[in-house]
Every structure is written in C-alpha cells, then in structure tokens.
Design a protein around this motif. Structure first.
Motif, PDB file in Angstrom:
ATOM      1  N   LYS A 161       8.617   3.706  26.961  1.00  0.00           N
ATOM      2  CA  LYS A 161       8.800   3.455  28.396  1.00  0.00           C
ATOM      3  C   LYS A 161       9.465   2.100  28.627  1.00  0.00           C
ATOM      4  N   MET A 162       9.000   1.080  27.925  1.00  0.00           N
ATOM      5  CA  MET A 162       9.565  -0.261  28.083  1.00  0.00           C
ATOM      6  C   MET A 162      11.032  -0.295  27.665  1.00  0.00           C
ATOM      7  N   ILE A 163      11.355   0.355  26.562  1.00  0.00           N
ATOM      8  CA  ILE A 163      12.740   0.373  26.079  1.00  0.00           C
ATOM      9  C   ILE A 163      13.630   1.126  27.059  1.00  0.00           C
ATOM     10  N   ALA A 164      13.134   2.229  27.597  1.00  0.00           N
ATOM     11  CA  ALA A 164      13.919   3.033  28.543  1.00  0.00           C
ATOM     12  C   ALA A 164      14.259   2.249  29.808  1.00  0.00           C
ATOM     13  N   GLU A 165      13.452   1.269  30.146  1.00  0.00           N
ATOM     14  CA  GLU A 165      13.668   0.486  31.372  1.00  0.00           C
ATOM     15  C   GLU A 165      14.590  -0.717  31.161  1.00  0.00           C
ATOM     16  N   ILE A 166      14.953  -1.018  29.927  1.00  0.00           N
ATOM     17  CA  ILE A 166      15.826  -2.165  29.650  1.00  0.00           C
ATOM     18  C   ILE A 166      17.249  -1.843  30.079  1.00  0.00           C
ATOM     19  N   GLU A 167      17.827  -2.740  30.875  1.00  0.00           N
ATOM     20  CA  GLU A 167      19.195  -2.566  31.357  1.00  0.00           C
ATOM     21  C   GLU A 167      20.181  -3.509  30.670  1.00  0.00           C
ATOM     22  N   ASP A 168      19.674  -4.520  29.997  1.00  0.00           N
ATOM     23  CA  ASP A 168      20.510  -5.535  29.359  1.00  0.00           C
ATOM     24  C   ASP A 168      20.890  -5.090  27.947  1.00  0.00           C
ATOM     25  N   ALA A 169      22.197  -4.867  27.732  1.00  0.00           N
ATOM     26  CA  ALA A 169      22.677  -4.387  26.431  1.00  0.00           C
ATOM     27  C   ALA A 169      22.361  -5.370  25.310  1.00  0.00           C
ATOM     28  N   SER A 170      22.397  -6.663  25.602  1.00  0.00           N
ATOM     29  CA  SER A 170      22.133  -7.643  24.542  1.00  0.00           C
ATOM     30  C   SER A 170      20.680  -7.562  24.069  1.00  0.00           C
ATOM     31  N   VAL A 171      19.769  -7.268  24.974  1.00  0.00           N
ATOM     32  CA  VAL A 171      18.362  -7.116  24.598  1.00  0.00           C
ATOM     33  C   VAL A 171      18.197  -5.877  23.726  1.00  0.00           C
TER      34      VAL A 171
END
Length: 76
Positions: free
Chosen positions: A12-22
């Motif tokens: 869930k946390m990964i799916a919500e990441i919008e920053d490509a660098s992260v």
C-alpha cells in the motif's frame, strides 16, 4: 503484525509513492540487499561504522596514492 499484514502495508505504501526518485531508491535497495551475501553486508556495515568514526581515508588521498603506485593505469 504478521508477515502478511506487513506485506500488505508495504504494498500500500509503495503504491502511494508518486516520486520516481524514491521508487528508484527503493528498487536499488531491494536489488542490492538481495544480491549481497551476509559476509558482504557485514563488511559494508563495518566500513560505514569506520567512516562514521573518522577512520576512513578521503577519496582524493586514495587516488593520489594509487596514481603514485600504479602510474601506468592512469596514463590515458
């Protein structure tokens, strides 16, 4: 928290990441962690601790010494 719950939370946390660098940092972390042996991981951890304790040698000093010892490798 069970392993399954942890996986769901992480997904869930990964799916919500919008920053490509992260995302790239996470990918690199997982790829590196899975490719290193325990011996390699321990050696890296020991090196980090040495560096944090000021026991490291600056890159410029290492390169200077290497060029003096092995000048043929640095003649381009």
């Amino acid at each position: 928290m069970s392993i399954e719950e942890s996986k769901k939370e992480l997904t869930k946390m990964i799916a919500e990441i919008e920053d490509a660098s992260v995302l790239n940092k996470l990918l690199n972390y997982f790829r590196t962690e899975s490719m290193l042996s325990e011996k390699q991981k321990k050696a890296i951890d020991a090196a980090i601790i040495q560096f944090e304790n000021g026991e490291g040698i600056p890159h410029n000093n290492v390169m200077h010494e290497m060029k003096e010892r092995y000048p043929k490798l640095f003649n381009s």
